[in-house]
Motif scaffolding. Structure first.
Motif, PDB file in Angstrom:
ATOM      1  N   ASP A   1       0.856  -1.186   0.000  1.00  0.00           N
ATOM      2  CA  ASP A   1       0.000   0.000   0.000  1.00  0.00           C
ATOM      3  C   ASP A   1       0.888   1.230   0.000  1.00  0.00           C
ATOM      4  OD1 ASP A   1      -2.297   1.468  -0.056  1.00  0.00           O
ATOM      5  OD2 ASP A   1      -3.068   0.812   1.873  1.00  0.00           O
ATOM      6  N   ALA A   2       0.262   2.392  -0.051  1.00  0.00           N
ATOM      7  CA  ALA A   2       0.988   3.655  -0.038  1.00  0.00           C
ATOM      8  C   ALA A   2       0.332   4.611   0.929  1.00  0.00           C
ATOM      9  CB  ALA A   2       1.041   4.266  -1.436  1.00  0.00           C
ATOM     10  N   SER A   3       1.123   5.515   1.500  1.00  0.00           N
ATOM     11  CA  SER A   3       0.604   6.480   2.461  1.00  0.00           C
ATOM     12  C   SER A   3       1.291   7.826   2.241  1.00  0.00           C
ATOM     13  CB  SER A   3       0.872   5.990   3.887  1.00  0.00           C
ATOM     14  OG  SER A   3       0.305   6.853   4.847  1.00  0.00           O
TER      15      SER A   3
ATOM     16  N   GLY B   1      -6.137   0.256  -6.187  1.00  0.00           N
ATOM     17  CA  GLY B   1      -5.231   1.169  -6.872  1.00  0.00           C
ATOM     18  C   GLY B   1      -4.141   0.459  -7.654  1.00  0.00           C
ATOM     19  N   TYR B   2      -3.948  -0.834  -7.382  1.00  0.00           N
ATOM     20  CA  TYR B   2      -2.910  -1.615  -8.064  1.00  0.00           C
ATOM     21  C   TYR B   2      -3.505  -2.533  -9.135  1.00  0.00           C
ATOM     22  CZ  TYR B   2      -0.043  -0.080  -4.148  1.00  0.00           C
ATOM     23  OH  TYR B   2       0.628   0.690  -3.230  1.00  0.00           O
TER      24      TYR B   2
ATOM     25  N   ALA C   1      -3.079  -6.316  -2.289  1.00  0.00           N
ATOM     26  CA  ALA C   1      -3.043  -4.872  -2.532  1.00  0.00           C
ATOM     27  C   ALA C   1      -4.450  -4.385  -2.825  1.00  0.00           C
ATOM     28  CB  ALA C   1      -2.109  -4.533  -3.696  1.00  0.00           C
TER      29      ALA C   1
ATOM     30  N   LYS D   1      -6.708  13.148  -2.091  1.00  0.00           N
ATOM     31  CA  LYS D   1      -7.115  11.861  -1.532  1.00  0.00           C
ATOM     32  C   LYS D   1      -8.406  12.052  -0.755  1.00  0.00           C
ATOM     33  CE  LYS D   1      -5.496   7.935   1.218  1.00  0.00           C
ATOM     34  NZ  LYS D   1      -4.359   7.359   1.989  1.00  0.00           N
TER      35      LYS D   1
ATOM     36  N   HIS E   1       5.578   4.176  -0.302  1.00  0.00           N
ATOM     37  CA  HIS E   1       5.052   2.938  -0.853  1.00  0.00           C
ATOM     38  C   HIS E   1       5.712   1.800  -0.084  1.00  0.00           C
ATOM     39  CE1 HIS E   1       3.590   5.261  -4.372  1.00  0.00           C
ATOM     40  NE2 HIS E   1       4.699   5.957  -4.150  1.00  0.00           N
TER      41      HIS E   1
ATOM     42  N   ASP F   1       1.569   7.699  -9.051  1.00  0.00           N
ATOM     43  CA  ASP F   1       0.515   6.686  -9.092  1.00  0.00           C
ATOM     44  C   ASP F   1       0.952   5.452  -8.304  1.00  0.00           C
ATOM     45  OD1 ASP F   1      -0.534   4.074 -10.831  1.00  0.00           O
ATOM     46  OD2 ASP F   1      -2.053   5.619 -10.523  1.00  0.00           O
ATOM     47  N   ASP F   2       0.101   5.002  -7.375  1.00  0.00           N
ATOM     48  CA  ASP F   2       0.451   3.862  -6.534  1.00  0.00           C
ATOM     49  C   ASP F   2       0.751   2.620  -7.361  1.00  0.00           C
ATOM     50  OD1 ASP F   2      -0.211   5.666  -4.599  1.00  0.00           O
ATOM     51  OD2 ASP F   2      -1.897   4.542  -3.774  1.00  0.00           O
TER      52      ASP F   2
ATOM     53  N   GLN G   1       4.170   1.762  -8.958  1.00  0.00           N
ATOM     54  CA  GLN G   1       5.330   1.514  -8.104  1.00  0.00           C
ATOM     55  C   GLN G   1       5.457   0.048  -7.704  1.00  0.00           C
ATOM     56  OE1 GLN G   1       6.845   4.403  -8.156  1.00  0.00           O
ATOM     57  NE2 GLN G   1       4.932   5.325  -8.907  1.00  0.00           N
TER      58      GLN G   1
ATOM     59  N   LYS H   1       5.089  10.411  -0.848  1.00  0.00           N
ATOM     60  CA  LYS H   1       4.311   9.203  -0.635  1.00  0.00           C
ATOM     61  C   LYS H   1       5.255   8.047  -0.315  1.00  0.00           C
ATOM     62  CE  LYS H   1       0.613   8.759  -3.150  1.00  0.00           C
ATOM     63  NZ  LYS H   1      -0.279   8.513  -4.308  1.00  0.00           N
TER      64      LYS H   1
END
Length: 202
Positions: free
Chosen positions: A2-4, A102-103, A99, A47, A58, A79-80, A83, A56
């Motif tokens: 995930d990403a934050s 978004g993936y 995931a 977001k 990842h 873009d998540d 990555q 971000k």
């Protein structure tokens, strides 16, 4: 996976100045001192309808132990899904990657297949799709385990790892990486203590 978002101090600039900064140029009339105190690598992103400025994180997190295995730092507007290849762990010991939607892309599924990993990516509904019961059920099953990565991001926020103060991507990437290393160290100590003496080698 995930990403934050990791927030950075907001640079005060109008639309024209922001455009110049995003191109890597110095806005007209800006002094060298002002440029030196401006983060020219951070970016804006939206977001849940809210604007954020910064970077971000990842992360690839172990679902069992909640340890960060791999990470990558990008500007916040990255873009998540793009990555995913860079955050996969070469020495992965599990056969499935989880995931969120978004993936969800064919290219990412091909990457997982090439790495010998089962596809645990949540799916987006196709345009015009109405019968989504099985899709939603699949996504809920994935999210029950995938949500463990959110616990890691919450712990990073508690230890101050969800904001940065440096002025470049390289410096902030180092700061975030050190925060992740500190989290892993704290988590590892907790895991050893919770296992008890019976789990230690003789």
């Amino acid at each position: 996976m995930d990403a934050s978002i990791v927030q950075a101090p907001i640079t005060q600039a109008n639309a024209k100045e922001r455009e110049a900064l995003n191109r890597g140029d110095a806005p007209e009339g800006w002094s060298a001192k002002r440029l030196a105190h401006t983060d020219r690598d951070a970016r804006w992103t939206i977001k849940h309808g809210k604007a954020f400025y910064g970077y971000k994180l990842h992360g690839n997190v172990d679902a069992r132990y909640k340890l960060i295995r791999e990470l990558k730092i990008t500007p916040a507007n990255a873009d998540d899904g793009q990555q995913l290849p860079d955050v996969l762990q070469a020495a992965n010991t599990r056969d499935r990657l989880l995931a969120d939607r978004g993936y969800d892309s064919q290219s990412n599924r091909q990457v997982l297949q090439a790495r010998g990993l089962q596809d645990g990516i949540a799916r987006r509904a196709k345009p015009g799709q109405t019968a989504k019961v099985r899709l939603n059920q699949r996504n809920r099953t994935i999210n029950k385990t995938r949500a463990r990565v959110e616990h890691v991001f919450a712990s990073l926020a508690q230890q101050g790892g969800k904001c940065v103060r440096a002025m470049t991507l390289a410096r902030n990437a180092l700061a975030i990486t050190l925060q992740c290393a500190a989290y892993n160290a704290r988590r590892l100590v907790w895991l050893v203590k919770s296992a008890g003496p019976s789990a230690w080698p003789a």
